[in-house]
Every structure is written in C-alpha cells, then in structure tokens.
Design a protein around this motif. Structure first.
Motif, mmCIF file in Angstrom:
data_model
loop_
_atom_site.group_PDB
_atom_site.id
_atom_site.type_symbol
_atom_site.label_atom_id
_atom_site.label_comp_id
_atom_site.label_asym_id
_atom_site.label_seq_id
_atom_site.Cartn_x
_atom_site.Cartn_y
_atom_site.Cartn_z
ATOM 1 N N GLY A 134 -14.189 -14.067 3.459
ATOM 2 C CA GLY A 134 -13.259 -15.093 2.994
ATOM 3 C C GLY A 134 -12.493 -14.643 1.771
ATOM 4 O O GLY A 134 -12.515 -13.473 1.385
ATOM 5 N N SER A 135 -11.809 -15.614 1.124
ATOM 6 C CA SER A 135 -11.032 -15.403 -0.102
ATOM 7 C C SER A 135 -10.057 -14.234 0.002
ATOM 8 O O SER A 135 -10.083 -13.316 -0.826
ATOM 9 N N PRO A 136 -9.169 -14.203 0.991
ATOM 10 C CA PRO A 136 -8.240 -13.072 1.106
ATOM 11 C C PRO A 136 -7.218 -13.046 -0.020
ATOM 12 O O PRO A 136 -6.648 -14.069 -0.391
ATOM 13 N N VAL A 137 -6.990 -11.862 -0.571
ATOM 14 C CA VAL A 137 -5.916 -11.604 -1.536
ATOM 15 C C VAL A 137 -5.063 -10.499 -0.919
ATOM 16 O O VAL A 137 -5.516 -9.355 -0.815
ATOM 17 N N VAL A 138 -3.855 -10.826 -0.510
ATOM 18 C CA VAL A 138 -3.046 -9.929 0.310
ATOM 19 C C VAL A 138 -1.806 -9.487 -0.459
ATOM 20 O O VAL A 138 -1.080 -10.311 -1.007
ATOM 21 N N LYS A 139 -1.568 -8.175 -0.478
ATOM 22 C CA LYS A 139 -0.398 -7.618 -1.148
ATOM 23 C C LYS A 139 0.365 -6.714 -0.190
ATOM 24 O O LYS A 139 -0.231 -5.912 0.528
ATOM 25 N N ARG A 140 1.677 -6.833 -0.223
ATOM 26 C CA ARG A 140 2.562 -6.015 0.606
ATOM 27 C C ARG A 140 3.379 -5.105 -0.287
ATOM 28 O O ARG A 140 4.054 -5.558 -1.211
ATOM 29 N N PHE A 141 3.322 -3.787 -0.032
ATOM 30 C CA PHE A 141 4.082 -2.804 -0.793
ATOM 31 C C PHE A 141 5.103 -2.151 0.136
ATOM 32 O O PHE A 141 4.758 -1.690 1.223
ATOM 33 N N LEU A 142 6.351 -2.096 -0.291
ATOM 34 C CA LEU A 142 7.432 -1.553 0.524
ATOM 35 C C LEU A 142 8.014 -0.299 -0.107
ATOM 36 O O LEU A 142 8.147 -0.196 -1.322
ATOM 37 N N SER A 143 8.390 0.652 0.743
ATOM 38 C CA SER A 143 9.183 1.796 0.327
ATOM 39 C C SER A 143 10.402 1.852 1.235
ATOM 40 O O SER A 143 10.631 0.965 2.064
ATOM 41 N N ASP A 144 11.213 2.892 1.104
ATOM 42 C CA ASP A 144 12.417 3.001 1.914
ATOM 43 C C ASP A 144 12.107 3.134 3.404
ATOM 44 O O ASP A 144 12.889 2.698 4.245
ATOM 45 N N GLU A 145 10.995 3.733 3.735
ATOM 46 C CA GLU A 145 10.709 4.044 5.128
ATOM 47 C C GLU A 145 9.451 3.395 5.681
ATOM 48 O O GLU A 145 9.179 3.505 6.873
#
Length: 489
Positions: A134-145
């Motif tokens: 449980g307790s999800p901590v979600v992060k999205r990291f983007l680059s050019d590709e």
C-alpha cells in the motif's frame, strides 16, 4: 544567524548511506530534475555550530538487511540518472531474474470487472511484500526520448508479519511495474530499500510507511546531484490511550487490511500504536539515510498537547514545495473531541524544522462518504492554473473508505470539496479486487499529448487482500475518475 544556519543546527545525525569523496550542492532548497544532475560520490551533512556532535557528519553505507557488513564497498553509480551531458534516461545493468519477479499481475483480463484498475499486486510467496502492500508514492521523470517511473510503497511479508518495509518498483509507462523480491543490491533497480529502525529509542521501530518523495537540494547537504527527501510515517511500540470507545468502526494505527490480525489485538480504539513523521535522504532513491528531527525519538515533531486535535498520533506527512523557503506538510490524526479523522498542515523553511498551523479539514456532512473524517491527504499543484488539488481518503459512518477531491487557491485553509455525497472513486462492484475499500491516493498530472490525471491508490478486497490500482480522469476534468482498463488505440 540566518534561517538556513539556524535550521542546520537542529540537524543531529544521520544513519547509513553510500559515500566516498566530498562535493557540494550550490542551490539550497531547489528542485533539480534527476537527469540533469551528475553522479555523486559522497554525501556529507554539515551543521552550523562547532560542537563535536554537530560537526561534519559523514555517512556510512546504507544496508537494507539487518547486521549487514557496512564496510564492503560496491558500485556507487547504480542509479538510472545519467550524467549532466546526457539527454536520455539510461537504465542501469540488467535486472536479474533472481532478484525480480515478473511484471505485476495485470493480465489480458484487466478489463474485466474483477481486476479493473489493478496495476500492482502482492509479491511472490517468499518475497518481502507477499502479505500486504500500500501507500504508493509515484513519480514520473521525463527526458527528450524516454520516460521513467518510480513507485515507493510499503510491503509486509508472511515471514515477518509484525513490521513493514519500504520498497521501490520501476516502470517505463507507470502501468507495468518491475519489482524486486528482496533487499535491493548495488546493481539492482527494484526491491526493498528501507526497514524499520533497530535503535530501541527510535519512533519507527515497529512499522514504516512512505508518504512523499521530494527532489531538492539544501545548504546542509553538500553533493553534486539532486537529493531525494523521503517523508514517512514511523510507528513505535508506544500506545496512544483512549478513554472511551464510542465509534461504530475499529480504529487502528497502523491500519491493517489482511485477514490475520498480526498483533492479536481486539477491535476497538482503546489502544493504537503512536506514529510520528520522519525524514530520510538519498542520492539514488534506493539507499537511504535517516535524519533525526528535534523530537527525542528522532521524529520531526511530536503529537499535540492534551487538548489539541492531533494529540494521539501523526500520520501520512506529505510535503509540497510551494516556493523558496516555504514547504507545506499535510498530515492526519484522529480528533478525539469531534470523533473524526482530520487533516492538518505544518510549514517549514528548510524541510526539517516544522511549525504546525492547525487543522484544515474535518468530516463531511451527514450521510456523506467522508462523514467520519478525512485522512491520507496527497496534494499537488496544478501546473495549468496554479491551484492546489488534494486527493484524500474519506471515512464513512460505517468505516467504509472512498477517495475524494478538494481544491484550494492557496493550499492553506480555503479547501473546497469537489463532491458532496458521491466520492471521486469508490469501492468497486461485488466481485472487484478492491470491493472492500479504496484509499491512500496519489495524484500524477500528465502532460504532453495526454491531458489527464492519474490516480494511484491502495485497494482492499477478497477478504483483506491488498493491491495498488490506477484510475484516470476524463481529460483535465478531475471531478471523477474511471479505473484503468487498458490502452486504447
């Protein structure tokens, strides 16, 4: 003495993180995307006064296993962040089949009512997260590709039913996740990354739950890269006493959802575990060093006094970076006087020393999905209009759990619910995997070609079996969410 120096003097000690040589962070309290940072070799904390305890504090190797030899040095660059000249997120060495299970159990039948929305289930039988997650901590990291996703979450094993661990799962789309079956290694990307404290006096000896990960640097942390700050809930063996039991549902802290009662305690509110907010830092999101706060147990701060609304426990400290020198923490407790869960706010200049600002939200109206209060708040600032959006777990009169939403122009006390009676996301139909309740929400605002929000959450069903699900908004409209049913072409 300036604010940063004064705050630095409150920093007492840290425990366990990989290091070798000294470097410096020049931007205090600033967000730095991980892919723009160079790979550091050391992390050193500096305090402002000259006392022996508050001189330079050098961190030693972090171990996610008890009694591990911390003197064995291994590869220090096992992180997915590339160097400053790279534009693309590069994974580390291949993840071995021995350390990872298969992708999370979302099969081709995901669109069926029984598994709709499920993106991450329990681990294999012998893994650290086989009994409960449980307790999800979600992060999205983007680059050019490329895009890269991290999910920190808590897990509990069948072999160690009395305590939690915090783990990391990774993904390239936020839907199909790779997990680790044990403690993370120097070259592994996923697995268990943090266990309960072994110090008898600490506030987090029994259980731990992740609440937020903030990417920022500080004048107290001298390194050449961004640093992950993990805010978490720690539970000790100390009990919060209640004088009477007038509730229609069982109040437990930490909450347990699996079939077996691991502590053998009866239902009721007479005794629950005391919890407090904690902080740990990392350079790669995998190897963590605890930072002791001002409280004698190492927590960031204590519960309120006898007549204050948060005098029983502090839980789910989620931190939002509002601006330079202005961080806000949202947390929940149980308001004994009003008989409801409530959300409060604290503010800080440095992320370590906090000042409480009071309760900002309580229970909804009679018959509402959050009549008995609100908890597990997750706040994000809308990039389009600058307003704050809060996803929270609402508690109904019968103890049922749903997810609601609120908005605020300032993120302080002017929160307005977006629903009156119906929640943004409720428990699913009778045969659904999450038919007994949904909670612990976490919002991710998508960008690019897809104008929508993702809502990750903990689901409970099938007699107490837990999983992590995902729902999506109807475009930019955040008033309601639908469970994910697959990619549409």
């Amino acid at each position: 003495m300036d604010a940063a120096s004064a705050a630095a003097s409150s920093l007492k000690t840290v425990k366990a993180l990989t290091i070798s040589t000294t470097q410096k962070i020049s931007n205090p309290t600033a967000f730095i995307p991980p892919w723009l940072s160079t790979k550091p070799n050391i992390l050193t904390l500096y305090a402002s006064n000259s006392s022996s305890r508050n001189s330079v504090l050098r961190l030693t190797r972090c171990s996610t296993k008890p009694d591990t030899n911390t003197g064995n040095e291994t590869d220090q660059n096992s992180t997915i962040e590339p160097d400053s000249n790279s534009k693309t997120l590069k994974p580390t060495s291949p993840i071995s089949d021995e350390s990872l299970s298969s992708l999370s159990p979302l099969s081709s039948s995901a669109s069926s009512s029984s598994s709709r929305g499920l993106v991450f289930g329990l681990g294999p039988a012998n893994s650290w997260d086989s009994a409960e997650i449980g307790s999800p901590v979600v992060k999205r990291f983007l680059s050019d590709e490329e895009e890269r996703w991290y999910m920190w979450y808590y897990g509990r094993s069948n072999g160690n039913p009395a305590s939690d661990s915090i783990g990391l799962a990774v993904s390239r789309n936020g839907i199909h996740w790779e997990r680790g079956g044990g403690a993370i290694g120097s070259s592994g990307e996923a697995g268990s990354v943090m266990s309960c404290s072994k110090d008898w006096w600490a506030f987090d000896t029994e259980n731990i739950r992740p609440c937020e990960v903030v990417v920022m640097s500080s004048t107290k942390v001298r390194a050449s890269s961004a640093v992950y700050w993990l805010y978490y809930t720690g539970y000790s063996s100390e009990k919060a006493e209640f004088s009477e039991n007038s509730l229609e549902f069982s109040l437990k802290n930490p909450e347990r959802f699996c079939i077996d009662d691991v502590n053998g305690e009866t239902d009721g509110v007479e005794k629950i575990s005391k919890s407090l907010p904690g902080l740990a830092i990392s350079q790669d999101g995998r190897h963590w060093a605890r930072i002791e706060g001002e409280h004698h147990s190492g927590a960031l701060f204590d519960v309120g006094s006898e007549r204050e609304w948060d005098n029983s426990f502090i839980a789910a400290p989620q931190v939002v970076f509002h601006g330079s020198g202005d961080l806000r923490m949202y947390y929940h407790s149980f308001d004994l006087e009003n008989g409801e869960f409530g959300i409060g706010i604290a503010r800080s200049r440095d992320g370590i020393k906090w000042v409480k600002m009071g309760k900002i939200m309580g229970g909804g109206g009679s018959g509402s999905f959050d009549q008995l209060g609100v908890m597990n708040a997750r706040v994000v600032r809308n990039r389009k209009d600058g307003k704050y959006v809060m996803a929270y777990e609402g508690v109904a009169a019968d103890g049922g759990r749903s997810i609601g939403l609120a908005v605020s122009s300032t993120g302080l006390k002017d929160w307005q619910r977006l629903q009156d009676e119906a929640a943004a996301l409720m428990a699913s139909v009778e045969d659904g995997w999450d038919n007994e309740g949904v909670g612990s929400p976490y919002l991710v605002q998508m960008d690019g070609d897809v104008d929508e929000w993702r809502l990750y959450y903990r689901g409970v069903g099938n007699g107490g079996r837990t999983g992590i699900g995902m729902a999506v908004s109807q475009g930019s409209d955040i008033t309601s969410f639908r469970r994910w049913t697959g990619f549409h072409i």
